[in-house]
Design an enzyme around this catalytic site. Structure first.
Site, PDB file in Angstrom:
ATOM      1  N   GLU A 179       0.827  -1.202   0.000  1.00 45.65           N
ATOM      2  CA  GLU A 179       0.000   0.000   0.000  1.00 45.65           C
ATOM      3  C   GLU A 179       0.866   1.258   0.000  1.00 45.65           C
ATOM      4  OE1 GLU A 179      -3.177   0.186  -0.428  1.00 45.65           O
ATOM      5  OE2 GLU A 179      -3.727  -1.926  -0.272  1.00 45.65           O
ATOM      6  N   CYS A 198       1.013   1.860   4.971  1.00 46.46           N
ATOM      7  CA  CYS A 198       0.918   0.469   4.517  1.00 46.46           C
ATOM      8  C   CYS A 198      -0.503  -0.083   4.584  1.00 46.46           C
ATOM      9  CB  CYS A 198       1.875  -0.427   5.310  1.00 46.46           C
ATOM     10  SG  CYS A 198       3.582   0.166   5.262  1.00 46.46           S
TER      11      CYS A 198
END
Length: 231
Positions: free
Chosen positions: A83, A182
């Protein structure tokens, strides 16, 4: 016999787009060499970036707390997994360009090896750290609160790697307030200098290079330019 790895250590912040282009060129050259029956050395790039956000190829925009149209914020979607994350001065970035044909054709093994490099380096500075099952990266127990000190995100194409890991040393952590790091809700981040007073960035860089060489059984060869013919 140890495999050669060319080590480039930037002594100034490198713009993210420049480093990204370097990686793509290095990967492309190694793919071309393989087609020609040749084998180029592995490469490890160690550097810092000015403040920037990067999104993994499948990452969700819901983890951003800023507008992508904001001209004051640099953000790029790239090929790696994972991410959104944040890079800034005071964070050491490692980009290994490895041919896993000469190491191990196993992405999980490779991710764990990258984490192991970080864990061993932190141990050399007297800081215990850990993995968390099901997540990538390296974490520290800070007074009972688990915080992330290193992010890991890779891309592997035809068994040649790019992207890598980022270790927070003495960066401004407030940049993480603009994202869900993330994609992990309530994820807390930390710096190495919170546990080691007066930590020297250059010494950490040296430790990363040495430990990386030991972990992947490499012989480091220092280079000062990415225009070296042997690259």
């Amino acid at each position: 016999m140890r495999r050669t790895c060319l080590l480039y250590q930037g002594d100034r912040p490198i713009p993210y787009l420049t480093a990204w282009q370097w990686q793509k060129e290095l990967v492309g050259e190694r793919k071309q060499a393989r087609r020609e029956g040749k084998d180029l050395a592995d490469v490890l790039l160690l550097m810092e970036h000015p403040a920037v956000y990067t999104l993994g190829q499948g990452s969700s925009l819901e983890f951003l707390k800023f507008n992508l149209d904001d001209p004051q914020i640099e953000c790029h979607r790239i090929e790696r997994g994972g991410e959104v994350t944040h890079h800034a001065i005071g964070q050491l970035i490692a980009y290994p360009i490895l041919n896993l044909d000469h190491h191990q054709r196993d992405l999980h093994w490779y991710l764990r090896q990258l984490e192991e490099v970080i864990i061993q380096v932190l141990a050399k500075f007297g800081v215990p750290s850990q993995r968390i099952q099901g997540l990538t990266g390296v974490w520290i127990d800070n007074a009972g609160q688990v915080q992330k000190i290193a992010q890991v995100g890779i891309k592997v194409s035809q068994w040649i790697t790019m992207h890598g890991f980022a270790l927070n040393i003495n960066m401004d952590l407030t940049g993480f307030n603009r994202i869900v790091p993330c994609g992990i809700t309530d994820c807390q981040v930390c710096n190495l200098n919170q546990f080691v007073s007066n930590v020297d960035f250059v010494e950490v860089k040296k430790a990363i290079a040495q430990t990386f060489a030991e972990t992947f059984n490499l012989e480091m060869q220092f280079i000062t330019s990415l225009t070296t013919p042997d690259l």
